[in-house]
Write a protein that holds these residues in place. Structure first.
Motif, PDB file in Angstrom:
ATOM      1  N   UNK A  44     -35.116  -2.607-150.516  1.00 20.05           N
ATOM      2  CA  UNK A  44     -34.847  -1.290-149.970  1.00 20.05           C
ATOM      3  C   UNK A  44     -36.451  -0.819-149.847  1.00 20.05           C
ATOM      4  N   UNK A  45     -36.971  -0.938-150.913  1.00 20.09           N
ATOM      5  CA  UNK A  45     -38.723  -0.450-151.214  1.00 20.09           C
ATOM      6  C   UNK A  45     -38.904  -1.055-149.570  1.00 20.09           C
ATOM      7  N   UNK A  46     -39.350  -2.189-149.025  1.00 24.08           N
ATOM      8  CA  UNK A  46     -39.977  -1.877-147.664  1.00 24.08           C
ATOM      9  C   UNK A  46     -39.018  -1.210-146.754  1.00 24.08           C
ATOM     10  N   UNK A  50     -40.000  11.199-165.798  1.00 22.86           N
ATOM     11  CA  UNK A  50     -41.113  11.402-164.004  1.00 22.86           C
ATOM     12  C   UNK A  50     -39.749  11.596-163.369  1.00 22.86           C
ATOM     13  N   UNK A  51     -39.083  10.840-163.232  1.00 24.68           N
ATOM     14  CA  UNK A  51     -37.626  10.955-162.588  1.00 24.68           C
ATOM     15  C   UNK A  51     -36.659  11.279-163.476  1.00 24.68           C
ATOM     16  N   UNK A  52     -37.162  12.418-164.528  1.00 22.41           N
ATOM     17  CA  UNK A  52     -35.560  12.575-164.495  1.00 22.41           C
ATOM     18  C   UNK A  52     -34.948  14.099-163.881  1.00 22.41           C
ATOM     19  N   UNK A  53     -33.984  13.426-162.976  1.00 16.37           N
ATOM     20  CA  UNK A  53     -33.375  13.847-162.063  1.00 16.37           C
ATOM     21  C   UNK A  53     -32.421  14.918-162.425  1.00 16.37           C
ATOM     22  N   UNK A  67     -39.738  -2.897-161.831  1.00 21.64           N
ATOM     23  CA  UNK A  67     -39.124  -1.748-162.324  1.00 21.64           C
ATOM     24  C   UNK A  67     -39.728  -0.748-162.388  1.00 21.64           C
ATOM     25  N   UNK A  68     -41.631  -0.261-162.169  1.00 20.15           N
ATOM     26  CA  UNK A  68     -41.655   0.686-162.077  1.00 20.15           C
ATOM     27  C   UNK A  68     -41.266   1.535-160.934  1.00 20.15           C
ATOM     28  N   UNK A  69     -40.443   0.722-160.226  1.00 17.80           N
ATOM     29  CA  UNK A  69     -40.223   1.592-158.906  1.00 17.80           C
ATOM     30  C   UNK A  69     -38.357   1.838-158.724  1.00 17.80           C
ATOM     31  N   UNK A  70     -38.075   2.890-159.409  1.00 20.47           N
ATOM     32  CA  UNK A  70     -37.681   2.844-159.652  1.00 20.47           C
ATOM     33  C   UNK A  70     -35.667   3.298-158.899  1.00 20.47           C
ATOM     34  N   UNK A  71     -35.008   2.585-158.837  1.00 23.89           N
ATOM     35  CA  UNK A  71     -33.929   2.387-157.260  1.00 23.89           C
ATOM     36  C   UNK A  71     -33.360   3.751-157.174  1.00 23.89           C
ATOM     37  N   UNK A  72     -33.343   4.516-157.687  1.00 22.00           N
ATOM     38  CA  UNK A  72     -34.282   6.128-157.076  1.00 22.00           C
ATOM     39  C   UNK A  72     -34.632   6.568-156.371  1.00 22.00           C
ATOM     40  N   UNK A  73     -35.271   6.193-155.972  1.00 20.54           N
ATOM     41  CA  UNK A  73     -36.527   6.581-154.989  1.00 20.54           C
ATOM     42  C   UNK A  73     -36.173   5.674-153.797  1.00 20.54           C
TER      43      UNK A  73
END
Lengths: 538, 311
Positions: free
Chosen positions: A105-107, A461-464, B143-149
């Motif tokens: 999914x990152x890709x 940093x990602x505290x949505x 793990x640095x790249x959270x799934x959220x992103x």
């Protein structure tokens, strides 16, 4: 001397050989019949599921999915049936999920960032053509009336049509009309077909909306028109005012004679620039990134959101750590009574689900009806969540509430693990309590707490949840070209661009995600170097 | 008494000389007490108010019959269980299904996460193989790249898969669990890996000599020994899944299929002020089991966190 050495070496070799053999025998003896049965059953289930999935994807001609399933199924069979490869047997289950839902999914995010995926551009060109043609349909004046029976097959509705000339045909929204034999006739009208249930009047009433939305093409060419029914018992021919010319790739509006062509922007565009929606998604190169970095109405908010994200994460860590450490020191006195009581009550906010905590505070800080304004400030209408700076303050304040118990617990644990002799020695040497703390305890504490502080930073940093539940990122920045506000952090901005509001821009949101990935990677490299976590791995 | 006053010059300075003997005794002990531990109680009380007040407020709001945000300001002015009744009887917010869904998704995801993580941790802790170090480092890096992103990509991926296999598509809870399992390896594995390393190898070697295979060693020897960390990781991942809003809100569309985080947020955000006490009732019910479990396991959690970080 040398002979004893070789003898020793031979002996160790023999021992090693024996050990290896022993391990092998143990491995073979241990399997046991039950574990073998369990293993074979599990793999059989997985194989059966994969086979089913292979057939389904074959039927739908989804070749990529087909290939992925084939590879995974083959890998599982090889790994678990082959002797040895023990580590793979243990790693495979987690790795499969990791590869698909973390790495792939990152890709995929990267790919989407280079497309115009979003509202109006979320399918293929073919789908867009059909959607356009169907959306512009008008009833053909004095078209013949077709007798119609609506058939239901497992929730899919089809039209069973008797044309004026007596031919019976069937079709639904995915299959155009085609002639059918063996229909049940009643007074010259087809009323049923084996394998389908004919809807009675009651049934038609129940599913009125779906049935009136149904358009069944009368042939493979969408330009020939489609049948629609206003009442469920007779159908009329509707022809689109938009005509698609497949050879030229153009769409012509027959009422105005405007010609819309595919100019490579993912939508049929007229000469004056007017676009027909829906369009389709196409790769657009770095446009999203260019937009993010050059378009003034996006670049401004992007920069301020980035700065605020760092400020928010840093302030959150600092405030919670400071308060947590202070409290840990205060309550780390053995003489104090009731420490347990304080401790339990104090960590309650940490145990309370985070999203609920933020929502509760949103109520407390409400400008007009909140407890803080009405009771504590006697009716002063302080815009805690709607003024830019007060909202930022409130976010930090609420995050302090949510986070200090965690730091308190962690600091208490770390303080208690510092050997008592150190402080005693320092005191004997004449150090004042504060000096002892600053020069001895704090550095030792930081060593063990530093990784937790970094992970707390990463978390915030990602505290949505906190941002979105407390302020929804607001107050909104009216000048911005995208939906962002003063308290939005990067992740909530991505979410809002992609999923909130009428227009969704998946492409731009993914481009933002990629930008964040890069930022996070840079921070990570730096922090890894600082903590040397990687070097400690053995 | 005299001895004590002499013992501490600081206290001596604090005592007004004119004070009569009896008063002096009381005063001294209060001053000393305050200096030593009394001020700590003062700090404690202030912090307790900050920590506990919002929770008391929710409780009071939830007990306010048909209360709005405005009427919730009178703390415990009226007591009634009407909001709790409304919570379960109004079709607007299918609270019971949200609760059930959250439990189902959270428990399934966390049990599977623990299992997958433990398998990997055992592998990294006990076996030496090519790419082991690389594997450990990659787990940290990924793990640095959270799934959220990657939520947009997850959404589009499920959309595509859903056309072929509806069970793995949008608006399906199984799909959501599977997505969560993508994060099963990672920090959790790390926590477990550290703990697995503390279990002496001699134990599994002894078992192997007695004829146990790797699977039996894993299931009957290692897993029981590391059960504290399994509980901690299970609880942490349960809390993480129940707190997740982003992915859950994107994947689950139908109200009956949503989780508490998504459902309650959408319910209260529709009419913020008027739905307040029903929301508060929902919040109280949702938080009680989590808080109870948390307080019960608190020692292990903190221990696990600190141990994991020191490692």
């Amino acid at each position: 001397m040398s002979s004893t050495q070789t003898e020793d070496a031979r002996e160790t070799r023999v021992v090693q050989k024996r050990r290896r053999r022993a391990v092998r025998i143990a491995e073979q003896a241990s399997g046991g019949i039950t574990s073998l049965i369990v293993k074979i059953t599990l793999i059989a289930v997985i194989d059966a599921l994969s086979l089913y999935a292979l057939f389904v994807s074959l039927a739908q001609q989804q070749w990529i999915v087909f290939a992925v399933i084939l590879v995974i199924a083959a890998a599982i069979n090889i790994i678990y049936f082959k002797r040895g490869w023990l580590p793979a047997k243990y790693l495979a289950p987690g790795l499969i999920f990791l590869l698909i839902f973390q790495i792939f999914v990152i890709g995929y995010t990267g790919y989407i960032a280079f497309t115009n995926y979003g509202t109006g551009h979320n399918s293929t060109k073919q789908d867009a053509v059909i959607a356009l043609v169907q959306s512009a349909q008008d009833r053909v004046p004095d078209s013949p009336t077709y007798d119609l029976t609506v058939l239901d097959q497992l929730g899919t509705y089809s039209f069973l049509v008797t044309a004026p000339d007596g031919t019976v045909s069937i079709g639904n929204d995915t299959t155009p009309l085609h002639a059918v034999d063996g229909a049940e006739m009643s007074g010259g009208k087809a009323v049923g077909l084996s394998g389908y249930t004919a809807l009675d009047f009651e049934g038609i009433l129940q599913h009125q909306d779906e049935i009136s939305d149904l358009a069944v093409q009368i042939s493979d060419d969408p330009n020939d028109g489609a049948l629609r029914t206003p009442d469920g018992s007779s159908a009329y021919l509707y022809v689109s005012t938009l005509v698609y010319d497949e050879a030229a790739g153009t769409m012509t509006d027959t009422t105005t004679n405007t010609v819309y062509t595919d100019t490579g922007v993912g939508a049929f565009t007229a000469e004056d620039g007017e676009q027909l929606m829906p369009g389709w998604s196409i790769p657009i190169g770095v446009d999203n990134f260019t937009k993010a970095f050059t378009d003034q109405s996006i670049r401004g908010p992007l920069i301020s959101v980035t700065i605020w994200t760092f400020a928010f994460a840093l302030l959150s860590v600092l405030t919670t750590f400071a308060l947590g450490l202070f409290l840990a020191i205060v309550f780390n006195d053995m003489r104090m009574k009731g420490r347990k009581f304080y401790r339990v009550l104090m960590i309650l906010p940490y145990a309370f689900p985070g999203f609920l905590g933020a929502l509760v505070w949103a109520g407390l800080l409400n400008r007009d009806f909140g407890f803080v304004n009405l009771v504590l400030f006697q009716g002063a209408e302080i815009p805690w969540l709607t003024n830019e700076w007060l909202a930022k303050f409130s976010v930090i304040w609420v995050n302090l509430w949510l986070g200090f118990p965690y730091m308190f617990l962690v600091c208490t644990g770390a303080l208690q693990s510092i050997p008592h002799e150190l402080t005693e020695a320092a005191t004997v040497d004449g150090a004042k309590p504060f000096a002892v703390f600053r020069l001895i305890k704090l550095p030792l504490l930081l060593v063990s707490i530093a990784p937790l502080l970094i992970s707390a930073f990463a978390f915030n940093f990602n505290n949505f949840n906190l941002i979105y539940m407390l302020t929804e990122g607001g107050p909104r920045d009216a000048a911005a070209g995208i939906n962002v506000g003063a308290t939005d952090i990067l992740i909530s901005m991505v979410y809002k661009v992609a999923f909130v509001g009428a227009s969704r821009d998946y492409g731009l949101a993914s481009a933002f995600s990629i930008i964040i990935f890069v930022l996070v990677a840079i921070i990570a490299v730096i922090s890894f170097k600082q903590t040397k976590t990687l070097e400690d791995l053995n | 008494m005299r001895q004590t006053t002499q013992a501490s010059p600081e206290t001596q300075r604090a005592i007004p000389i004119v004070t009569p003997q009896i008063h002096r005794k009381r005063h001294v002990s209060f001053g000393r007490w305050f200096r030593a531990t009394g001020w700590r109680h003062l700090v404690g009380v202030i912090v307790l108010i900050y920590a506990v007040f919002p929770l008391l407020y929710v409780l009071s709001a939830s007990l306010n019959p048909n209360g709005t945000l405005l009427s919730s300001n009178g703390l415990f002015a009226k007591i009634g269980l009407d909001s709790y009744v409304t919570l379960f009887n109004s079709p607007q917010q299918p609270y019971a299904s949200w609760f059930g869904n959250t439990l189902f998704i959270g428990l399934t995801a966390s049990v599977c996460t623990v299992f997958l993580g433990a398998l990997a941790a055992y592998c990294f802790s006990r076996m030496r193989f090519v790419g082991r170090r690389f594997g450990l480092i990659s787990l940290l890096v990924v793990q640095i790249f959270p799934q959220l992103l990657a939520v947009v990509a997850i959404f589009l991926l499920l959309n595509t898969i859903g056309d072929i296999f509806p069970i793995l598509g949008i608006d399906n809870q199984i799909a959501l669990i599977v997505v969560y399992l993508g994060g099963a390896l990672g920090v959790n594995t790390y926590l477990m890996y550290g703990f697995f390393n503390t279990v002496p190898r001699a134990l599994d070697e002894a078992a192997k000599i007695d004829g146990a295979g790797h699977a039996r060693v894993f299931f009957t020897i290692i897993l029981p020994l590391v059960s504290p960390i399994l509980a901690v990781v299970g609880l942490l991942s349960f809390i993480a899944t129940t707190n997740d809003f982003v992915i859950a809100s994107v994947v689950l569309v139908t109200p009956e299929k949503q989780t508490l985080a998504v459902g309650l947020y959408q319910f209260v955000s529709q009419e913020f002020t008027s739905n307040w006490s029903v929301f508060a009732a929902g919040a109280v019910l949702a938080s009680i089991p989590v808080m109870a479990l948390f307080l019960y396991l608190q020692k292990y959690i903190v221990g696990g966190l600190v141990a994991g970080s020191v490692k």
